[in-house]
Design an enzyme around this catalytic site. Sequence first.
Site, PDB file in Angstrom:
ATOM      1  CD  GLN A 299      -5.377   2.177   3.055  1.00  0.00           C
ATOM      2  OE1 GLN A 299      -4.567   2.939   3.544  1.00  0.00           O
ATOM      3  NE2 GLN A 299      -5.200   1.626   1.877  1.00  0.00           N
TER       4      GLN A 299
ATOM      5  CG  ASP B  54      -1.811   1.226   1.243  1.00  0.00           C
ATOM      6  OD1 ASP B  54      -2.717   1.271   0.403  1.00  0.00           O
ATOM      7  OD2 ASP B  54      -1.588   2.151   2.051  1.00  0.00           O
TER       8      ASP B  54
ATOM      9  CE1 TYR C 101       0.308   7.821   2.838  1.00  0.00           C
ATOM     10  CE2 TYR C 101       0.876   5.627   2.099  1.00  0.00           C
ATOM     11  CZ  TYR C 101      -0.004   6.498   2.719  1.00  0.00           C
ATOM     12  OH  TYR C 101      -1.180   6.023   3.222  1.00  0.00           O
TER      13      TYR C 101
ATOM     14  CD  GLN D 203      10.102  -2.341  12.851  1.00  0.00           C
ATOM     15  OE1 GLN D 203       9.487  -1.830  11.924  1.00  0.00           O
ATOM     16  NE2 GLN D 203      10.505  -1.645  13.901  1.00  0.00           N
TER      17      GLN D 203
ATOM     18  CB  ALA E 186      -2.241   1.809  18.318  1.00  0.00           C
TER      19      ALA E 186
ATOM     20  CE  LYS F   5       8.417   0.880  18.330  1.00  0.00           C
ATOM     21  NZ  LYS F   5       9.212   0.780  17.113  1.00  0.00           N
TER      22      LYS F   5
HETATM   23  N1  LIG Z   1      -5.500   5.611   4.100  1.00  0.00           N
HETATM   24  C1  LIG Z   1      -5.017   6.400   5.018  1.00  0.00           C
HETATM   25  O1  LIG Z   1      -5.526   7.514   5.250  1.00  0.00           O
HETATM   26  C2  LIG Z   1      -3.813   5.956   5.800  1.00  0.00           C
HETATM   27  C3  LIG Z   1      -3.396   6.680   6.935  1.00  0.00           C
HETATM   28  C4  LIG Z   1      -2.293   6.214   7.633  1.00  0.00           C
HETATM   29  C5  LIG Z   1      -1.612   5.065   7.203  1.00  0.00           C
HETATM   30  N2  LIG Z   1      -2.029   4.400   6.070  1.00  0.00           N
HETATM   31  C6  LIG Z   1      -1.319   3.188   5.578  1.00  0.00           C
HETATM   32  O2  LIG Z   1      -1.207   2.272   6.618  1.00  0.00           O
HETATM   33  C7  LIG Z   1       0.159   1.904   6.762  1.00  0.00           C
HETATM   34  C8  LIG Z   1       0.379   1.441   8.150  1.00  0.00           C
HETATM   35  O3  LIG Z   1       0.429   2.526   9.060  1.00  0.00           O
HETATM   36  P1  LIG Z   1       1.465   2.463  10.206  1.00  0.00           P
HETATM   37  O4  LIG Z   1       2.754   2.019   9.637  1.00  0.00           O
HETATM   38  O5  LIG Z   1       1.426   3.731  10.950  1.00  0.00           O
HETATM   39  O6  LIG Z   1       0.853   1.279  11.080  1.00  0.00           O
HETATM   40  P2  LIG Z   1       1.070   0.703  12.476  1.00  0.00           P
HETATM   41  O7  LIG Z   1       0.990  -0.767  12.262  1.00  0.00           O
HETATM   42  O8  LIG Z   1       0.107   1.247  13.449  1.00  0.00           O
HETATM   43  O9  LIG Z   1       2.558   1.098  12.980  1.00  0.00           O
HETATM   44  C9  LIG Z   1       3.654   0.529  12.368  1.00  0.00           C
HETATM   45  C10 LIG Z   1       4.920   1.109  12.993  1.00  0.00           C
HETATM   46  O10 LIG Z   1       5.198   0.435  14.214  1.00  0.00           O
HETATM   47  C11 LIG Z   1       6.588   0.120  14.287  1.00  0.00           C
HETATM   48  N3  LIG Z   1       6.693  -1.338  14.197  1.00  0.00           N
HETATM   49  C12 LIG Z   1       6.142  -2.171  13.251  1.00  0.00           C
HETATM   50  N4  LIG Z   1       6.478  -3.434  13.509  1.00  0.00           N
HETATM   51  C13 LIG Z   1       7.232  -3.427  14.619  1.00  0.00           C
HETATM   52  C14 LIG Z   1       7.852  -4.452  15.356  1.00  0.00           C
HETATM   53  N5  LIG Z   1       7.738  -5.732  14.992  1.00  0.00           N
HETATM   54  N6  LIG Z   1       8.550  -4.091  16.471  1.00  0.00           N
HETATM   55  C15 LIG Z   1       8.670  -2.813  16.851  1.00  0.00           C
HETATM   56  N7  LIG Z   1       8.097  -1.790  16.175  1.00  0.00           N
HETATM   57  C16 LIG Z   1       7.378  -2.103  15.061  1.00  0.00           C
HETATM   58  C17 LIG Z   1       7.274   0.781  13.100  1.00  0.00           C
HETATM   59  O11 LIG Z   1       7.678   2.120  13.448  1.00  0.00           O
HETATM   60  P3  LIG Z   1       9.088   2.488  14.116  1.00  0.00           P
HETATM   61  O12 LIG Z   1       9.995   1.306  13.999  1.00  0.00           O
HETATM   62  O13 LIG Z   1       9.559   3.679  13.347  1.00  0.00           O
HETATM   63  O14 LIG Z   1       8.766   2.845  15.543  1.00  0.00           O
HETATM   64  C18 LIG Z   1       6.118   0.867  12.106  1.00  0.00           C
HETATM   65  O15 LIG Z   1       6.304   1.897  11.169  1.00  0.00           O
HETATM   66  C19 LIG Z   1       0.941   3.105   6.251  1.00  0.00           C
HETATM   67  O16 LIG Z   1       2.253   2.803   5.871  1.00  0.00           O
HETATM   68  C20 LIG Z   1       0.084   3.463   5.062  1.00  0.00           C
HETATM   69  O17 LIG Z   1       0.390   2.600   3.982  1.00  0.00           O
HETATM   70  C21 LIG Z   1      -3.127   4.826   5.404  1.00  0.00           C
END
Ligand SMILES: NC(=O)c1ccc[n+]([C@@H]2O[C@H](COP(=O)([O-])OP(=O)(O)OC[C@H]3O[C@@H](n4cnc5c(N)ncnc54)[C@H](OP(=O)(O)O)[C@@H]3O)[C@@H](O)[C@H]2O)c1
Length: 316
Positions: free
Chosen positions: A175, A48, A53, A287, A207, A214
């Site tokens: 989404q 996605d 972005y 990750q 979240a 962490k």
């Molecule tokens: N449609 C929309 O309006 C909209 C809005 C927002 C997002 N999105 C989409 O949704 C996606 C997901 O959002 P998100 O990445 O914020 O989701 P999230 O799942 O809430 O957070 C993921 C973040 O958590 C940390 N993380 C992930 N796996 C980990 C692990 N195993 N251990 C420790 N830390 C971990 C990483 O950040 P760090 O390592 O930097 O801490 C990662 O970037 C975006 O990339 C985008 O494609 C869409």
Amino acid sequence: MEYRNLGRSGLKVSQMALGTNAFGTRSDEATSIKIVHAALDAGINLIDTADLYGQGESERIIGLALKDRRSRALIATKCWYPTGDGPNDRGTSRKHIMDAVDASLRRLQTDYIDLYQVHHWDPTTPIEETMRALEDLVRGGKVRYIGCSNFSGWQIVKANAVADRHGWARFISNQPEYSPVNRRIEQEVIPASLAEGVGQIVYFPLAGGLFTGKYRRGQAPPEDSRAAKQGQRFVDRWFTEANFDLMEAMEGVAREAGVTLAQLTLAWVMARPGVTSAIVGASRPEQVAQNVSACEVGLPQEIMDRVTALSEPFTR
Ligand SMILES: NC(=O)c1ccc[n+]([C@@H]2O[C@H](COP(=O)([O-])OP(=O)(O)OC[C@H]3O[C@@H](n4cnc5c(N)ncnc54)[C@H](OP(=O)(O)O)[C@@H]3O)[C@@H](O)[C@H]2O)c1
């Protein structure tokens, strides 16, 4: 990895998708390419992105990463956010959709987009105009399926009713944000979508990373985390007392079930009614493997029910 039909379509998407909004900003090009390859190797087929972005950098890097493996991936991108200062450089008018899709195709170095999504509802454009432009993209082969993002229930129903009236392509996906700390789509978006044959590809399932465990209440975030990089904006958004209460309660459930908090959270999200795929971002390739392990844990219903009960206050 399980592959699920996306809404009422034949398209099979992995139950976990890769989020790429950090590409070209918080993750450099080389790391981002490794993340894409790690995701494909782990069985994730849905990637996605959005023209928003990294101001196009995410799409450009995905194009590089998929150069010799395009057919293994489903690219989902989006338009709506401003791409320039002009009055037509935003929204979902025919004019902007046509301009935006060509710019995305160029950056992605591909001649088709698997899932083209309208990032938000555009109150300044008739929905007939948007759906007709999307239909033309599908007919012309630039786009294979269409979806929306952040739509309410009535907006999903209205858009697909317009498409049905004219025999045009319908939205097969929406989404929205969804996690144990934000279950608001259960009220209206999910029931409307189930009736419409629209699957949810949900974002922020962890979240923002809070549900990896962490971050601790009252303690400084780890240096290399998103919270440290985004500072107060992230803290205000996610570090509420109620979110920490739920996170700590779910840690207890995870311990009893013999899984990590992230595995429990992701397994619960992916099992929820109406959810087709959970989009998880990663800042490094390790990750991805950790997160994909949540697809294999197979938790008993009793454990899922406890998470559902604990997070009940977040349905409103
Ligand atoms: N449609 C929309 O309006 C909209 C809005 C927002 C997002 N999105 C989409 O949704 C996606 C997901 O959002 P998100 O990445 O914020 O989701 P999230 O799942 O809430 O957070 C993921 C973040 O958590 C940390 N993380 C992930 N796996 C980990 C692990 N195993 N251990 C420790 N830390 C971990 C990483 O950040 P760090 O390592 O930097 O801490 C990662 O970037 C975006 O990339 C985008 O494609 C869409």
